[in-house]
Design a protein around this motif. Structure first.
Motif, PDB file in Angstrom:
ATOM      1  N   ARG A 165      13.644 -13.200  55.477  1.00  0.00           N
ATOM      2  CA  ARG A 165      14.849 -13.671  56.142  1.00  0.00           C
ATOM      3  C   ARG A 165      15.896 -12.558  56.176  1.00  0.00           C
ATOM      4  O   ARG A 165      15.986 -11.740  55.259  1.00  0.00           O
ATOM      5  N   PRO A 166      16.693 -12.506  57.236  1.00  0.00           N
ATOM      6  CA  PRO A 166      17.660 -11.411  57.364  1.00  0.00           C
ATOM      7  C   PRO A 166      18.899 -11.631  56.514  1.00  0.00           C
ATOM      8  O   PRO A 166      19.420 -12.749  56.410  1.00  0.00           O
ATOM      9  N   ILE A 167      19.373 -10.581  55.904  1.00  0.00           N
ATOM     10  CA  ILE A 167      20.689 -10.546  55.263  1.00  0.00           C
ATOM     11  C   ILE A 167      21.375  -9.279  55.764  1.00  0.00           C
ATOM     12  O   ILE A 167      20.853  -8.190  55.658  1.00  0.00           O
ATOM     13  N   GLY A 168      22.512  -9.448  56.356  1.00  0.00           N
ATOM     14  CA  GLY A 168      23.206  -8.287  56.918  1.00  0.00           C
ATOM     15  C   GLY A 168      22.430  -7.600  58.010  1.00  0.00           C
ATOM     16  O   GLY A 168      22.549  -6.393  58.191  1.00  0.00           O
ATOM     17  N   GLY A 169      21.602  -8.353  58.737  1.00  0.00           N
ATOM     18  CA  GLY A 169      20.875  -7.810  59.871  1.00  0.00           C
ATOM     19  C   GLY A 169      19.524  -7.206  59.553  1.00  0.00           C
ATOM     20  O   GLY A 169      18.813  -6.797  60.465  1.00  0.00           O
ATOM     21  N   LEU A 170      19.137  -7.132  58.272  1.00  0.00           N
ATOM     22  CA  LEU A 170      17.840  -6.577  57.890  1.00  0.00           C
ATOM     23  C   LEU A 170      17.118  -7.567  56.983  1.00  0.00           C
ATOM     24  O   LEU A 170      17.748  -8.252  56.176  1.00  0.00           O
ATOM     25  N   ILE A 172      20.736 -16.888  49.640  1.00  0.00           N
ATOM     26  CA  ILE A 172      20.436 -16.037  50.802  1.00  0.00           C
ATOM     27  C   ILE A 172      21.625 -16.027  51.753  1.00  0.00           C
ATOM     28  O   ILE A 172      22.020 -14.976  52.283  1.00  0.00           O
ATOM     29  N   ALA A 173      22.227 -17.204  51.974  1.00  0.00           N
ATOM     30  CA  ALA A 173      23.387 -17.287  52.860  1.00  0.00           C
ATOM     31  C   ALA A 173      24.557 -16.480  52.306  1.00  0.00           C
ATOM     32  O   ALA A 173      25.271 -15.795  53.052  1.00  0.00           O
ATOM     33  N   LYS A 216      27.899 -11.603  52.449  1.00  0.00           N
ATOM     34  CA  LYS A 216      28.396 -10.408  51.768  1.00  0.00           C
ATOM     35  C   LYS A 216      28.159  -9.149  52.599  1.00  0.00           C
ATOM     36  O   LYS A 216      29.017  -8.259  52.660  1.00  0.00           O
ATOM     37  N   LEU A 217      27.004  -9.090  53.240  1.00  0.00           N
ATOM     38  CA  LEU A 217      26.633  -7.885  53.989  1.00  0.00           C
ATOM     39  C   LEU A 217      27.084  -7.920  55.444  1.00  0.00           C
ATOM     40  O   LEU A 217      27.037  -6.896  56.130  1.00  0.00           O
ATOM     41  N   PHE A 235      27.896   3.527  57.530  1.00  0.00           N
ATOM     42  CA  PHE A 235      27.739   3.056  56.156  1.00  0.00           C
ATOM     43  C   PHE A 235      28.670   1.883  55.892  1.00  0.00           C
ATOM     44  O   PHE A 235      29.714   1.746  56.543  1.00  0.00           O
ATOM     45  N   PRO A 236      28.311   1.002  54.949  1.00  0.00           N
ATOM     46  CA  PRO A 236      29.183  -0.139  54.653  1.00  0.00           C
ATOM     47  C   PRO A 236      30.482   0.302  53.984  1.00  0.00           C
ATOM     48  O   PRO A 236      30.546   1.359  53.365  1.00  0.00           O
ATOM     49  N   GLY A 237      31.496  -0.510  54.142  1.00  0.00           N
ATOM     50  CA  GLY A 237      32.757  -0.210  53.492  1.00  0.00           C
ATOM     51  C   GLY A 237      33.768   0.417  54.448  1.00  0.00           C
ATOM     52  O   GLY A 237      33.479   0.667  55.623  1.00  0.00           O
TER      53      GLY A 237
END
Length: 403
Positions: free
Chosen positions: A34-39, A225-226, A231-232, A397-399
């Motif tokens: 399942r995707p988290i933050g698009g990956l 997961i959600a 978060k991402l 990059f994140p942030g």
């Protein structure tokens, strides 16, 4: 199932990802995809180990029905990855993955849950450091909650939490003892161990505790997961951290019948001289990617003095650099390579080069540019003594961008 020849290293990794994840619900498929933050979760987990310089071969144990899901999650398959089909339990899946390493056994192995995608390099470093002196290492966090023992829906007593720890992964072991312990447990019909440290304890293998990480959570339930996805995936900051890296490389000609440029072999009256396949375009791109996260240059990761890189395909270098970028949370937005040569003609081979680089980087072809120019017959390029290349990579990059 196709597998790749691993790059040998003293420490291998096993990623256990064959479970069905019933507690997370089945409507959206196994939780590790399942995707988290698009990956996908599993991609983030694998990328974290690919990015660590202390890890060589990585064996991923998956369910027999999930091969297509893994292929979709990993559009560019790193050559260090081996894929095996897992068993009916986590314990069985781990043993099968260890058996896959037995023929070319590493000195030690890290065993990690596929649904712990937030493992970081510092945690891996602590486990590896522990293995220098001890045959087993367990990252763990002291229990902070008050613990109760209950029966029939009522509290019976309070369990003292002093000396209690919550176990995490990756758990590290000297390879031969942990493989032997798994084999013995299977032979005796013991399938009740909840982690590899428990098997080690049963087998008499000493296990050292090292600090775990609060961020290294296991995604067990749908709500977790959600939360990880939220978060991402939060709204990008006003000043996103977009970084650009540059790379330059040059190789001279020597007698031969072809050159390899941007992953494509092109017939030519000479070849490029180099310890690997001397792909000047991919060498420049590798440096550009590494530059976006301050990870040194190609010589740091693949020294020309190391005989294992003699004649190696330079796509390995690009895939390694892309893994480092993704392991640090980066998303590759664009790659641009300019080849500087009088010959051969690059234009007819440009579509193949773009396709090859798209596969290496795991991005769309329209995010890749390959250009060529001559040096107007000036200098060593103009005299047809060699080929040069300039590459630029853009990574988000994140942030937030530092003030």
């Amino acid at each position: 199932m196709p597998t790749s020849h691993p790059i040998q290293c003293g420490t291998a990794a096993v990623i256990v990802a064959a479970g069905r994840g019933e507690r997370a619900g089945q409507a959206e498929g196994p939780k590790q995809y399942r995707p988290i933050g698009g990956l996908p979760v599993i991609r983030r987990t694998i990328d974290a180990f690919l990015a660590h310089p202390g890890i060589g071969t990585i064996v991923v144990a998956i369910h027999r029905d999930d091969e297509a899901l893994l292929d979709a999650a990993l559009p560019a398959r790193d050559p260090r990855l081996r894929i095996v089909f897992g068993g009916a339990t986590r314990q069985a899946s781990t043993r099968l993955a260890l058996e896959a390493l037995a023929q070319d056994a590493p000195g030690s192995v890290l065993i990690h849950d596929g649904v712990r995608p937030f493992v970081d390099a510092a945690l891996v470093d602590r486990v590896l450091a522990g293995l220098v002196t001890d045959p087993g290492v367990l990252p763990a966090l002291p229990v902070s909650d008050t613990l109760k023992r209950g029966a029939d829906g009522h509290v019976e007593d309070t369990v003292p939490r002093a000396g209690l720890f919550a176990a995490q992964t990756p758990q590290g072991f000297r390879f031969a003892p942990i493989l032997d312990a798994h084999r013995r447990a299977a032979a005796e019909g013991r399938e009740d161990f909840t982690d590899d440290s428990a098997i080690a304890e049963w087998a008499g293998i000493a296990v050292r505790l090292v600090d775990g990480s609060p961020d290294n959570v296991k995604l067990t339930y749908a709500r977790e997961i959600a939360m990880a996805d939220d978060k991402l995936s939060r709204t990008a900051p006003s000043f996103p951290d977009v970084r650009t890296g540059n790379g330059y490389d040059v190789h001279s000609f020597e007698p031969g019948d072809h050159v390899t440029l941007c992953g494509v072999a092109i017939p030519h009256e000479a070849r490029l001289n180099g310890h690997s396949d001397a792909d000047v375009g991919l060498h420049a791109l590798t440096d550009a990617l590494l530059a976006t996260c301050g990870a040194g240059d190609i010589g740091v990761h693949f020294p020309p003095s190391d005989p294992q890189w003699k004649g190696a395909a330079s796509r390995l270098f690009v895939e390694h650099a892309a893994g480092i970028v993704r392991g640090r949370g980066g998303r590759i937005a664009n790659a641009d390579v300019t080849l500087i040569c009088e010959a051969p003609k690059v234009g007819p081979h440009r579509p193949a080069m773009v396709a090859a680089m798209a596969a290496m980087l795991g991005i769309a072809p329209d995010r890749i540019s390959v250009k060529a120019t001559t040096n107007e017959k000036l200098g060593f390029v103009g005299r047809r003594e060699g080929i040069a290349a300039i590459a630029t990579a853009t990574v988000v990059f994140p942030g937030d961008l530092p003030a």
